[in-house]
Scaffold this active site. Sequence first.
Site, PDB file in Angstrom:
ATOM      1  N   ALA A  13      28.605  35.195  43.451  1.00  0.00           N
ATOM      2  CA  ALA A  13      28.344  36.595  43.815  1.00  0.00           C
ATOM      3  C   ALA A  13      27.639  36.748  45.160  1.00  0.00           C
ATOM      4  O   ALA A  13      27.708  37.813  45.767  1.00  0.00           O
ATOM      5  CB  ALA A  13      27.540  37.268  42.703  1.00  0.00           C
ATOM      6  N   ALA A  14      26.983  35.691  45.628  1.00  0.00           N
ATOM      7  CA  ALA A  14      26.298  35.800  46.931  1.00  0.00           C
ATOM      8  C   ALA A  14      27.151  35.246  48.070  1.00  0.00           C
ATOM      9  O   ALA A  14      26.690  35.145  49.202  1.00  0.00           O
ATOM     10  CB  ALA A  14      24.953  35.076  46.882  1.00  0.00           C
ATOM     11  N   GLY A  15      28.396  34.900  47.766  1.00  0.00           N
ATOM     12  CA  GLY A  15      29.275  34.331  48.796  1.00  0.00           C
ATOM     13  C   GLY A  15      29.971  35.417  49.603  1.00  0.00           C
ATOM     14  O   GLY A  15      29.730  36.619  49.414  1.00  0.00           O
ATOM     15  N   ILE A  17      33.224  36.377  49.679  1.00  0.00           N
ATOM     16  CA  ILE A  17      34.102  37.289  48.927  1.00  0.00           C
ATOM     17  C   ILE A  17      33.252  38.231  48.085  1.00  0.00           C
ATOM     18  O   ILE A  17      33.502  39.441  48.029  1.00  0.00           O
ATOM     19  CB  ILE A  17      35.109  36.508  48.060  1.00  0.00           C
ATOM     20  N   ARG A  95      37.856  26.008  51.639  1.00  0.00           N
ATOM     21  CA  ARG A  95      38.295  24.946  52.545  1.00  0.00           C
ATOM     22  C   ARG A  95      37.921  25.294  53.983  1.00  0.00           C
ATOM     23  O   ARG A  95      37.727  26.454  54.321  1.00  0.00           O
ATOM     24  CB  ARG A  95      39.792  24.699  52.416  1.00  0.00           C
ATOM     25  N   ASP A 162      48.777  36.747  48.410  1.00  0.00           N
ATOM     26  CA  ASP A 162      50.066  36.324  48.966  1.00  0.00           C
ATOM     27  C   ASP A 162      51.080  37.472  48.870  1.00  0.00           C
ATOM     28  O   ASP A 162      51.853  37.712  49.792  1.00  0.00           O
ATOM     29  CB  ASP A 162      50.564  35.089  48.206  1.00  0.00           C
ATOM     30  N   ARG A 165      50.212  39.987  51.480  1.00  0.00           N
ATOM     31  CA  ARG A 165      50.589  39.466  52.801  1.00  0.00           C
ATOM     32  C   ARG A 165      52.098  39.616  53.018  1.00  0.00           C
ATOM     33  O   ARG A 165      52.550  39.999  54.106  1.00  0.00           O
ATOM     34  CB  ARG A 165      50.190  37.991  52.908  1.00  0.00           C
ATOM     35  N   HIS A 190      49.478  29.201  44.619  1.00  0.00           N
ATOM     36  CA  HIS A 190      48.793  29.780  45.784  1.00  0.00           C
ATOM     37  C   HIS A 190      48.516  28.639  46.767  1.00  0.00           C
ATOM     38  O   HIS A 190      47.428  28.068  46.815  1.00  0.00           O
ATOM     39  CB  HIS A 190      47.498  30.468  45.342  1.00  0.00           C
TER      40      HIS A 190
END
Length: 329
Positions: A13-15, A17, A95, A162, A165, A190
């Site tokens: 949650a703190a990242g 996204i 990544r 995807d 996109r 994905h």
Amino acid sequence: MAKSPMRVAVTGAAGQIGYSLLFRIANGDMLGKDQPVILQLLEIPDEKAQKALKGVMMEIDDCAFPLLAGMTAHSDPMTAFKDADVALLVGARPRGPGMERKDLLEANAQIFTVQGKALDAVASRNVKVLVVGNPANTNAYIAMKSAPSLPAKNFTAMLRLDHNRALSQIAAKTGKPVSAIEKLCVWGNHSPTMYADYRFATIDGQSVKDMINDHEWNKDVFLPTVGKRGAAIIEARGLSSAASAANAAIDHVRDWVLGTNGKWTTMGIPSDGSYGIPEGTMFGFPVTTENGEYTIVQGLEIDEFSQERINITLKELQEERDGVKHLVG
Ligand SMILES: NC(=O)c1ccc[n+]([C@@H]2O[C@H](COP(=O)([O-])OP(=O)(O)OC[C@H]3O[C@@H](n4cnc5c(N)ncnc54)[C@H](O)[C@@H]3O)[C@@H](O)[C@H]2O)c1
Ligand SMILES: O=C(O)C[C@H](O)C(=O)O
């Protein structure tokens, strides 16, 4: 009468996204503008991460969202997933440049074993789980296998980014608005092997394939652009996609819960054997959704080119699955 709140657990949650996702959930973008939510936020038991999470929660408080009926911070999935109606499993290592998503398997697989077990133990029996953390399909497979008392169909992986996109690329190519494009789908993993398929797509009832009428563009431009878009964003931003990933997660869960009114979308779901994809494989399929359930679009013709593409992405998923056999028994 006011609806009772739904419990939404979000990991990581703190990242990056998380920072784009939580505000939109609390704003009603995911479950509806009449649906109160309780946020149950999980971060690693690390002082810095927990402190960052507190900071995000302070900002959420400062938005005074009318639909936010409660919010808690957690460092243990057993408390974070308690009675969760929706679980967004985002927390995992992203990544960096030069890596493929499957390079994250070793680092991230363990997380989804632990979290699958915790969901199994404490979440609502109807919990809808979306795995975003990469490699998303195989992590979702691990979580599903680690939660034997929950229905397998409750576990899904995110192919929606995807799908979105692909919609944008087709809109740009045809000069038509994304909202006019129907019946697009993305098959498989994905990863760059995914097969974005516009053979059935229509714009105002007209065939997109006929409008584009360019197999070379499909093979040499469209498929590589959609398949490698994540890497292109990492290359440009120095960080993996975040706001668009959060947007796709919102789209995925909203459509699953609120329905697509007969329209197609793409979800990574455990195969029921459709289109020759072995049962249980976490695979991107064209689906419609209604009353909180998804249904695979049936009866589509798979031509030779498409079958080749589907076989490649399936093979990759089977290799990933073989690589985590020790975790799922
Ligand atoms: N499926 C997709 O389309 C898609 C799109 C974009 C990103 N992703 C993936 O989503 C994941 C998160 O990306 P990000 O950019 O937010 O990364 P980030 O590094 O900014 O944030 C990840 C957060 O997760 C936390 N975390 C790690 N392990 C955890 C655990 N066991 N429990 C709870 N929290 C944990 C970290 O502390 C960190 O705060 C990555 O794996 C990334 O590759 C997937
Ligand atoms: O590509 C990545 O590693 C992040 C994400 O999966 C994406 O598709 O943007």
